[in-house]
Design a protein around this motif. Structure first.
Motif, PDB file in Angstrom:
ATOM      1  N   PRO A  83       0.812  -1.339  -0.032  1.00  0.00           N
ATOM      2  CA  PRO A  83       0.103  -0.046  -0.002  1.00  0.00           C
ATOM      3  C   PRO A  83       0.961   1.159  -0.012  1.00  0.00           C
ATOM      4  N   PHE A  84       0.662   2.138  -1.037  1.00  0.00           N
ATOM      5  CA  PHE A  84       1.631   3.242  -1.142  1.00  0.00           C
ATOM      6  C   PHE A  84       0.939   4.239   0.101  1.00  0.00           C
ATOM      7  N   LEU A  85       1.970   4.918   0.326  1.00  0.00           N
ATOM      8  CA  LEU A  85       1.854   5.976   1.599  1.00  0.00           C
ATOM      9  C   LEU A  85       0.908   6.999   1.432  1.00  0.00           C
ATOM     10  N   THR A  86       0.697   7.738   0.346  1.00  0.00           N
ATOM     11  CA  THR A  86      -0.547   8.510  -0.196  1.00  0.00           C
ATOM     12  C   THR A  86      -1.801   8.034   0.097  1.00  0.00           C
ATOM     13  N   ASP A  87      -1.803   6.744  -0.311  1.00  0.00           N
ATOM     14  CA  ASP A  87      -3.128   6.173  -0.315  1.00  0.00           C
ATOM     15  C   ASP A  87      -3.670   5.946   1.074  1.00  0.00           C
ATOM     16  N   THR A  88      -2.353   5.467   1.823  1.00  0.00           N
ATOM     17  CA  THR A  88      -2.793   5.176   3.530  1.00  0.00           C
ATOM     18  C   THR A  88      -3.285   6.459   3.985  1.00  0.00           C
ATOM     19  N   VAL A  89      -2.453   7.533   3.823  1.00  0.00           N
ATOM     20  CA  VAL A  89      -2.800   8.874   4.466  1.00  0.00           C
ATOM     21  C   VAL A  89      -4.216   9.436   3.858  1.00  0.00           C
ATOM     22  N   ARG A  90      -4.638   9.061   2.900  1.00  0.00           N
ATOM     23  CA  ARG A  90      -5.803   9.399   2.224  1.00  0.00           C
ATOM     24  C   ARG A  90      -7.074   8.674   3.121  1.00  0.00           C
ATOM     25  N   GLN A  91      -6.833   7.366   3.400  1.00  0.00           N
ATOM     26  CA  GLN A  91      -7.689   6.545   4.183  1.00  0.00           C
ATOM     27  C   GLN A  91      -7.410   6.978   5.639  1.00  0.00           C
ATOM     28  N   MET A  92      -6.433   7.520   6.311  1.00  0.00           N
ATOM     29  CA  MET A  92      -6.261   8.013   7.533  1.00  0.00           C
ATOM     30  C   MET A  92      -7.242   9.320   7.777  1.00  0.00           C
ATOM     31  N   THR A  93      -7.427  10.052   6.513  1.00  0.00           N
ATOM     32  CA  THR A  93      -7.915  11.319   6.631  1.00  0.00           C
ATOM     33  C   THR A  93      -9.227  11.002   6.672  1.00  0.00           C
ATOM     34  N   ALA A  94      -9.725  10.129   5.852  1.00  0.00           N
ATOM     35  CA  ALA A  94     -11.245   9.935   5.682  1.00  0.00           C
ATOM     36  C   ALA A  94     -11.670   9.160   6.996  1.00  0.00           C
ATOM     37  N   ASP A  95     -10.883   8.559   7.762  1.00  0.00           N
ATOM     38  CA  ASP A  95     -11.169   7.924   8.921  1.00  0.00           C
ATOM     39  C   ASP A  95     -11.194   9.057  10.023  1.00  0.00           C
ATOM     40  N   GLY A  96     -10.756  10.173  10.019  1.00  0.00           N
ATOM     41  CA  GLY A  96     -10.796  11.227  11.048  1.00  0.00           C
ATOM     42  C   GLY A  96      -9.768  11.082  11.926  1.00  0.00           C
ATOM     43  N   VAL A  97      -8.646  10.519  11.492  1.00  0.00           N
ATOM     44  CA  VAL A  97      -7.262  10.739  12.223  1.00  0.00           C
ATOM     45  C   VAL A  97      -7.059  12.231  12.318  1.00  0.00           C
ATOM     46  N   ARG A  98      -6.778  12.403  13.591  1.00  0.00           N
ATOM     47  CA  ARG A  98      -6.200  13.880  14.028  1.00  0.00           C
ATOM     48  C   ARG A  98      -4.706  14.006  14.318  1.00  0.00           C
ATOM     49  N   ARG A  99      -4.064  13.034  14.715  1.00  0.00           N
ATOM     50  CA  ARG A  99      -2.687  13.225  14.874  1.00  0.00           C
ATOM     51  C   ARG A  99      -1.894  12.015  14.929  1.00  0.00           C
ATOM     52  N   ALA A 100      -1.172  11.439  14.146  1.00  0.00           N
ATOM     53  CA  ALA A 100      -0.610  10.115  14.016  1.00  0.00           C
ATOM     54  C   ALA A 100       0.992  10.255  14.289  1.00  0.00           C
ATOM     55  N   ALA A 122       5.696  14.113   3.948  1.00  0.00           N
ATOM     56  CA  ALA A 122       5.048  15.425   3.702  1.00  0.00           C
ATOM     57  C   ALA A 122       4.634  15.567   2.364  1.00  0.00           C
ATOM     58  N   ALA A 123       5.261  14.672   1.196  1.00  0.00           N
ATOM     59  CA  ALA A 123       4.474  14.670  -0.023  1.00  0.00           C
ATOM     60  C   ALA A 123       3.011  13.968   0.078  1.00  0.00           C
ATOM     61  N   ALA A 124       2.900  12.877   0.901  1.00  0.00           N
ATOM     62  CA  ALA A 124       1.704  12.419   0.901  1.00  0.00           C
ATOM     63  C   ALA A 124       0.501  13.457   1.754  1.00  0.00           C
ATOM     64  N   ARG A 125       1.111  14.093   2.709  1.00  0.00           N
ATOM     65  CA  ARG A 125       0.181  14.986   3.357  1.00  0.00           C
ATOM     66  C   ARG A 125      -0.108  16.045   2.222  1.00  0.00           C
ATOM     67  N   ALA A 126       0.621  16.595   1.616  1.00  0.00           N
ATOM     68  CA  ALA A 126       0.439  17.675   0.669  1.00  0.00           C
ATOM     69  C   ALA A 126      -0.594  17.383  -0.434  1.00  0.00           C
ATOM     70  N   ALA A 127      -0.407  16.030  -0.671  1.00  0.00           N
ATOM     71  CA  ALA A 127      -1.358  15.265  -1.846  1.00  0.00           C
ATOM     72  C   ALA A 127      -2.707  14.985  -1.422  1.00  0.00           C
ATOM     73  N   VAL A 128      -2.983  15.184  -0.013  1.00  0.00           N
ATOM     74  CA  VAL A 128      -4.298  14.680   0.604  1.00  0.00           C
ATOM     75  C   VAL A 128      -4.850  16.008   1.524  1.00  0.00           C
ATOM     76  N   PRO A 129      -5.752  16.696   0.791  1.00  0.00           N
ATOM     77  CA  PRO A 129      -6.300  17.804   1.832  1.00  0.00           C
ATOM     78  C   PRO A 129      -6.944  17.273   3.306  1.00  0.00           C
ATOM     79  N   GLY A 130      -6.419  18.163   3.960  1.00  0.00           N
ATOM     80  CA  GLY A 130      -6.990  18.105   5.369  1.00  0.00           C
ATOM     81  C   GLY A 130      -6.165  16.713   6.098  1.00  0.00           C
ATOM     82  N   ALA A 131      -4.968  16.327   5.543  1.00  0.00           N
ATOM     83  CA  ALA A 131      -4.356  15.140   6.181  1.00  0.00           C
ATOM     84  C   ALA A 131      -3.647  15.626   7.579  1.00  0.00           C
ATOM     85  N   PRO A 132      -3.623  14.656   8.683  1.00  0.00           N
ATOM     86  CA  PRO A 132      -3.481  15.092   9.900  1.00  0.00           C
ATOM     87  C   PRO A 132      -1.936  15.357   9.972  1.00  0.00           C
ATOM     88  N   PRO A 133      -1.642  16.000  10.865  1.00  0.00           N
ATOM     89  CA  PRO A 133       0.013  16.111  11.386  1.00  0.00           C
ATOM     90  C   PRO A 133       0.521  14.460  11.570  1.00  0.00           C
TER      91      PRO A 133
END
Length: 319
Positions: A83-100, A122-133
């Motif tokens: 699983p690519f990191l950007t896809d995982t960060v997208r799922q975390m964001t959809a799940d409502g993760v606030r700080r990982a 950093a690149a994965a977070r930049a690609a996902v609007p609202g990504a958590p810290p």
């Protein structure tokens, strides 16, 4: 204690089907100018094992071992394959993760083993609007849990040698070679990669003499990398009269293809040709002390961010 509501395991990734090997390798070397001939050679290493890298399975095993200890949802994202990191960060964001918290399956300071992962996050977070810290947990090359796991595995490997050769066996610690220019700029003041590896090896070795050598060089011959190579070192030890060696992959926390091919295949073949008795210690993997170490890292204060100049990216061909 830092407050997190998720744990993200970040790893290198690896193919799990023969047809995935070349696309995976192209991801790994993108922008590095690696000749096609070298890619085909490395592809052959993977195909020798059915086109499957052991690293993804070991990440799954680590996550399964962590789940009873970590009262947080655990996610997993890779640099180079699913699983690519950007896809995982997208799922975390959809799940409502606030700080990982991010646990890297790499224990040391250098561009490849740390800064590049931070850039990936950093690149994965930049690609996902609202990504958590996402906070990287600290380097753990000196953590008692990592040292205990590698010490146990080293003792077990010594025990697999013929009894008559155990006391005189040489401990040879291995890590992935990197260009000298990258090694010189590792860490805030440079040289951290080699220094951290040597310190970890010394803790594992205790009173026994040991060597630190390098493996898995992939750059052009014109670029100097850390040496000696493990197979060259085995040849030198045999010439000195050493009869038995334990290889300890201190630079890896789980089995990569570099471990199962470069050590278990190439180095083992070299040892047979030289008449050396050789065993290989396991990587930290899912050793209980290594797994509990991750829990302990989560309970520590949030680590300070790396300085901006720490472990800079190497110059690429044409840059």
């Amino acid at each position: 204690m830092a407050q997190y509501d998720a744990l993200l395991v970040v790893s290198f990734g690896g193919p799990e089907r023969p047809e995935d090997v070349m696309p995976f390798l192209e991801n790994v070397v993108r922008g590095r100018g690696v000749p096609r001939e070298r890619l085909l050679e490395v592809e052959g290493h993977y195909q020798r094992f059915g086109g499957v890298s052991p690293i993804n399975g070991q990440c799954r095993d680590l996550i399964a071992a962590l789940e009873p200890l970590v009262d947080l949802p655990i996610y997993w994202g890779n640099r180079n394959w699913q699983p690519f990191l950007t896809d995982t960060v997208r799922q975390m964001t959809a799940d409502g993760v606030r700080r990982a918290a991010a646990f890297l399956t790499s224990a040391y300071s250098s561009y490849s083993s740390c800064r590049q992962y931070l850039d990936d996050i950093a690149a994965a977070r930049a690609a996902v609007p609202g990504a958590p810290p996402i906070v990287r947990l600290r380097h753990y090359h000196d953590h008692p849990g990592f040292i205990a796991a590698m010490s146990d595995h080293t003792r077990e490997a010594l025990g697999r040698l013929p009894e008559a050769h155990r006391d005189g066996a040489r401990l040879v610690f291995t890590a992935h070679s990197i260009p000298l220019s990258m090694a010189a700029t590792a860490g805030p003041t440079g040289g951290a990669y080699e220094a951290q590896l040597r310190a970890a090896a010394a803790r594992v070795a205790g009173d026994r003499p040991f060597d630190l050598v390098w493996q898995s060089r992939s750059g052009p011959p014109s670029v100097p990398w850390l040496e000696p190579d493990v197979c060259d070192h085995l040849t030198a030890l045999a010439a000195e009269g050493v009869k038995a060696v334990v290889l300890v992959p201190i630079g890896f926390v789980s089995d990569h293809m570099e471990v199962v091919y470069d050590l278990d295949t190439e180095a083992a073949e070299t040892a047979r040709e030289l008449g050396l008795h050789l065993t290989r210690a396991a990587t930290a993997g899912t050793h209980p002390r290594f797994v509990s170490m991750v829990r302990e890292l989560l309970d520590e204060p949030e680590p300070a961010a790396c300085p901006a100049a720490c472990c800079p990216a190497p110059r690429r061909p044409g840059a």
